[in-house]
Design a protein around this motif. Structure first.
Motif, PDB file in Angstrom:
ATOM      1  N   ASN A   1       0.868  -1.166   0.000  1.00  0.00           N
ATOM      2  CA  ASN A   1       0.000   0.000   0.000  1.00  0.00           C
ATOM      3  C   ASN A   1       0.912   1.224   0.000  1.00  0.00           C
ATOM      4  OD1 ASN A   1      -2.829  -0.857   0.095  1.00  0.00           O
ATOM      5  ND2 ASN A   1      -2.280  -1.822   2.027  1.00  0.00           N
ATOM      6  N   PRO A   2       1.096   1.858  -1.143  1.00  0.00           N
ATOM      7  CA  PRO A   2       2.084   2.944  -1.269  1.00  0.00           C
ATOM      8  C   PRO A   2       1.588   4.248  -0.644  1.00  0.00           C
ATOM      9  CG  PRO A   2       0.920   2.658  -3.333  1.00  0.00           C
ATOM     10  CD  PRO A   2       0.407   1.576  -2.407  1.00  0.00           C
ATOM     11  N   ILE A   3       1.829   4.385   0.658  1.00  0.00           N
ATOM     12  CA  ILE A   3       1.286   5.509   1.420  1.00  0.00           C
ATOM     13  C   ILE A   3       2.419   6.383   1.960  1.00  0.00           C
ATOM     14  CG2 ILE A   3      -0.029   6.123   3.495  1.00  0.00           C
ATOM     15  CD1 ILE A   3      -1.596   3.561   3.142  1.00  0.00           C
ATOM     16  N   ASP A   4       2.213   7.690   1.908  1.00  0.00           N
ATOM     17  CA  ASP A   4       3.064   8.639   2.606  1.00  0.00           C
ATOM     18  C   ASP A   4       2.538   8.716   4.044  1.00  0.00           C
ATOM     19  OD1 ASP A   4       4.242  10.849   3.784  1.00  0.00           O
ATOM     20  OD2 ASP A   4       4.098  12.107   1.999  1.00  0.00           O
ATOM     21  N   PHE A   5       3.289   8.172   4.998  1.00  0.00           N
ATOM     22  CA  PHE A   5       2.773   8.069   6.359  1.00  0.00           C
ATOM     23  C   PHE A   5       2.840   9.381   7.138  1.00  0.00           C
ATOM     24  CE2 PHE A   5       3.122   3.586   5.366  1.00  0.00           C
ATOM     25  CZ  PHE A   5       1.982   3.082   5.978  1.00  0.00           C
ATOM     26  N   THR A   6       3.303  10.435   6.489  1.00  0.00           N
ATOM     27  CA  THR A   6       3.188  11.760   7.113  1.00  0.00           C
ATOM     28  C   THR A   6       1.853  12.418   6.765  1.00  0.00           C
ATOM     29  OG1 THR A   6       4.288  12.863   5.254  1.00  0.00           O
ATOM     30  CG2 THR A   6       5.690  12.070   7.062  1.00  0.00           C
ATOM     31  N   THR A   7       1.315  12.077   5.612  1.00  0.00           N
ATOM     32  CA  THR A   7       0.043  12.672   5.173  1.00  0.00           C
ATOM     33  C   THR A   7      -1.069  11.636   5.029  1.00  0.00           C
ATOM     34  OG1 THR A   7       0.563  12.358   2.827  1.00  0.00           O
ATOM     35  CG2 THR A   7       1.305  14.421   3.874  1.00  0.00           C
ATOM     36  N   PHE A   8      -0.685  10.361   4.924  1.00  0.00           N
ATOM     37  CA  PHE A   8      -1.599   9.248   4.661  1.00  0.00           C
ATOM     38  C   PHE A   8      -2.267   9.353   3.294  1.00  0.00           C
ATOM     39  CE2 PHE A   8      -1.128   9.059   9.246  1.00  0.00           C
ATOM     40  CZ  PHE A   8      -0.790   7.729   9.393  1.00  0.00           C
ATOM     41  N   ASP A   9      -1.612  10.069   2.377  1.00  0.00           N
ATOM     42  CA  ASP A   9      -2.024  10.082   0.982  1.00  0.00           C
ATOM     43  C   ASP A   9      -1.269   8.988   0.231  1.00  0.00           C
ATOM     44  OD1 ASP A   9      -3.670  12.296   1.383  1.00  0.00           O
ATOM     45  OD2 ASP A   9      -2.023  13.698   0.995  1.00  0.00           O
ATOM     46  N   LEU A  10      -1.832   8.528  -0.885  1.00  0.00           N
ATOM     47  CA  LEU A  10      -1.104   7.583  -1.727  1.00  0.00           C
ATOM     48  C   LEU A  10       0.143   8.272  -2.278  1.00  0.00           C
ATOM     49  CD1 LEU A  10      -3.988   5.821  -3.674  1.00  0.00           C
ATOM     50  CD2 LEU A  10      -2.569   4.840  -1.880  1.00  0.00           C
TER      51      LEU A  10
ATOM     52  N   TYR B   1      -8.485   1.305  -1.335  1.00  0.00           N
ATOM     53  CA  TYR B   1      -9.212   0.539  -0.310  1.00  0.00           C
ATOM     54  C   TYR B   1      -8.281   0.235   0.855  1.00  0.00           C
ATOM     55  CZ  TYR B   1     -12.271  -3.487   1.091  1.00  0.00           C
ATOM     56  OH  TYR B   1     -13.086  -4.383   1.729  1.00  0.00           O
ATOM     57  N   GLY B   2      -7.068  -0.239   0.523  1.00  0.00           N
ATOM     58  CA  GLY B   2      -6.094  -0.558   1.563  1.00  0.00           C
ATOM     59  C   GLY B   2      -5.670   0.668   2.344  1.00  0.00           C
ATOM     60  N   ALA B   3      -5.474   1.793   1.650  1.00  0.00           N
ATOM     61  CA  ALA B   3      -5.075   3.031   2.313  1.00  0.00           C
ATOM     62  C   ALA B   3      -6.156   3.496   3.285  1.00  0.00           C
ATOM     63  CB  ALA B   3      -4.784   4.111   1.280  1.00  0.00           C
ATOM     64  N   LEU B   4      -7.418   3.424   2.864  1.00  0.00           N
ATOM     65  CA  LEU B   4      -8.516   3.833   3.735  1.00  0.00           C
ATOM     66  C   LEU B   4      -8.570   2.964   4.987  1.00  0.00           C
ATOM     67  CD1 LEU B   4     -11.046   5.449   4.386  1.00  0.00           C
ATOM     68  CD2 LEU B   4     -12.345   3.886   2.913  1.00  0.00           C
ATOM     69  N   GLN B   5      -8.373   1.674   4.817  1.00  0.00           N
ATOM     70  CA  GLN B   5      -8.397   0.774   5.965  1.00  0.00           C
ATOM     71  C   GLN B   5      -7.287   1.121   6.950  1.00  0.00           C
ATOM     72  OE1 GLN B   5      -9.515  -3.777   6.312  1.00  0.00           O
ATOM     73  NE2 GLN B   5      -7.575  -3.548   5.263  1.00  0.00           N
ATOM     74  N   ILE B   6      -6.101   1.443   6.427  1.00  0.00           N
ATOM     75  CA  ILE B   6      -4.983   1.814   7.291  1.00  0.00           C
ATOM     76  C   ILE B   6      -5.283   3.124   8.027  1.00  0.00           C
ATOM     77  CG2 ILE B   6      -2.581   2.625   7.263  1.00  0.00           C
ATOM     78  CD1 ILE B   6      -2.115   0.536   5.011  1.00  0.00           C
ATOM     79  N   ILE B   7      -5.833   4.103   7.316  1.00  0.00           N
ATOM     80  CA  ILE B   7      -6.177   5.384   7.945  1.00  0.00           C
ATOM     81  C   ILE B   7      -7.164   5.165   9.097  1.00  0.00           C
ATOM     82  CG2 ILE B   7      -7.370   7.580   7.583  1.00  0.00           C
ATOM     83  CD1 ILE B   7      -6.199   7.468   4.682  1.00  0.00           C
ATOM     84  N   LEU B   8      -8.171   4.330   8.879  1.00  0.00           N
ATOM     85  CA  LEU B   8      -9.150   4.065   9.927  1.00  0.00           C
ATOM     86  C   LEU B   8      -8.521   3.324  11.102  1.00  0.00           C
ATOM     87  CD1 LEU B   8     -12.253   3.067   7.775  1.00  0.00           C
ATOM     88  CD2 LEU B   8     -11.820   5.243   8.921  1.00  0.00           C
ATOM     89  N   GLY B   9      -7.523   2.474  10.805  1.00  0.00           N
ATOM     90  CA  GLY B   9      -6.813   1.793  11.877  1.00  0.00           C
ATOM     91  C   GLY B   9      -5.954   2.750  12.681  1.00  0.00           C
ATOM     92  N   VAL B  10      -5.220   3.617  11.989  1.00  0.00           N
ATOM     93  CA  VAL B  10      -4.355   4.582  12.661  1.00  0.00           C
ATOM     94  C   VAL B  10      -5.165   5.532  13.543  1.00  0.00           C
ATOM     95  CG1 VAL B  10      -2.833   6.565  12.268  1.00  0.00           C
ATOM     96  CG2 VAL B  10      -2.498   4.465  10.966  1.00  0.00           C
TER      97      VAL B  10
END
Length: 233
Positions: free
Chosen positions: A116-125, A210-219
């Motif tokens: 899931n290619p996410i920027d974990f500072t912004t949580f954008d793809l 879909y994966g990014a959204l799931q991670i955001i909701l988890g975080v």
């Protein structure tokens, strides 16, 4: 019954035979997993349950050996790829080194993109310029490989348990090569999970969102890391 030419027992036999063929294909397969983190270990456990021969490659071979009972461990850069199906259970930024080190060995193989290619500072793809998805970007770097997107829409806990909220965990896939997708489906389903097919590799961008959204909701603690989205079939 006469119109179809099949009795109920014959239909049952065909259904059973189909599932046996899926299991047999998994048993005959060899699977290599890059990465011995939570996802890599969970996928290794699924593959072992399916009856496949499983190799785990990691920078730390001791960690690779501990990924699941029954795996063969290898050190990144030293070990040759043994599997016909290769799962990249790594962060997207690590793909470049895998490609530069193993591109020749990956030619002709089914390569599974888990990222899931996410920027974990912004949580954008976060994708290279012009790329629609990590999977399509990887396909461009490995033109002789068959790329399948899978395992990115489920948390490691539900993969390892094989269950999400009382139902079998469902792995969503996308890819252009049907044989490659079937090879992944075979070991996932023989390992006790379910699959759904999102279609062509271009649909990987939807799975990554879909994966990014799931991670955001988890975080943000709106969903638990032991749960996540559930696909009802």
């Amino acid at each position: 019954m006469e119109a179809t030419g099949r009795s109920p027992s014959r239909r049952h036999e065909t259904h059973a035979t189909r599932h046996w063929n899926i299991h047999r294909e998994a048993i005959m397969s060899n699977i290599t997993i890059f990465g011995a983190g939570n996802i890599g270990s969970a996928v290794a456990g699924i593959a072992i349950k399916s009856g496949a021969a499983v190799q785990v490659i990691d920078r730390n071979p001791d960690k690779a050996a501990a990924a699941a009972d029954g795996v063969t461990a290898g050190k990144f850069g030293d070990a040759a790829i043994a599997g016909d199906v290769v799962v990249l259970a790594l962060p997207f930024p690590a793909y470049g080194e895998v490609v530069s080190t193993y591109a020749d060995q990956l030619a002709g193989k089914t390569v599974v993109d888990v990222s899931n290619p996410i920027d974990f500072t912004t949580f954008d793809l976060a994708l290279p310029k012009g790329a629609s998805s990590a999977a399509e970007y990887l396909a461009g770097k490995l033109p002789q490989s068959k790329i399948v997107k899978a395992f990115n829409t489920t948390f490691a806990a539900t993969l390892a348990a094989g269950v999400n909220d009382g139902a079998p965990t469902v792995v969503q896939l996308a890819g252009d090569d049907e044989d490659a997708k079937n090879a992944v489906k075979a070991f996932v389903e023989a390992g006790g999970l379910k699959t759904v097919d999102a279609g062509a590799l271009k649909r990987a961008q939807y799975l990554e969102g879909y994966g990014a959204l799931q991670i955001i909701l988890g975080v943000t603690e709106q969903t638990p890391w032991t749960g996540g989205f559930k696909v009802v079939k």
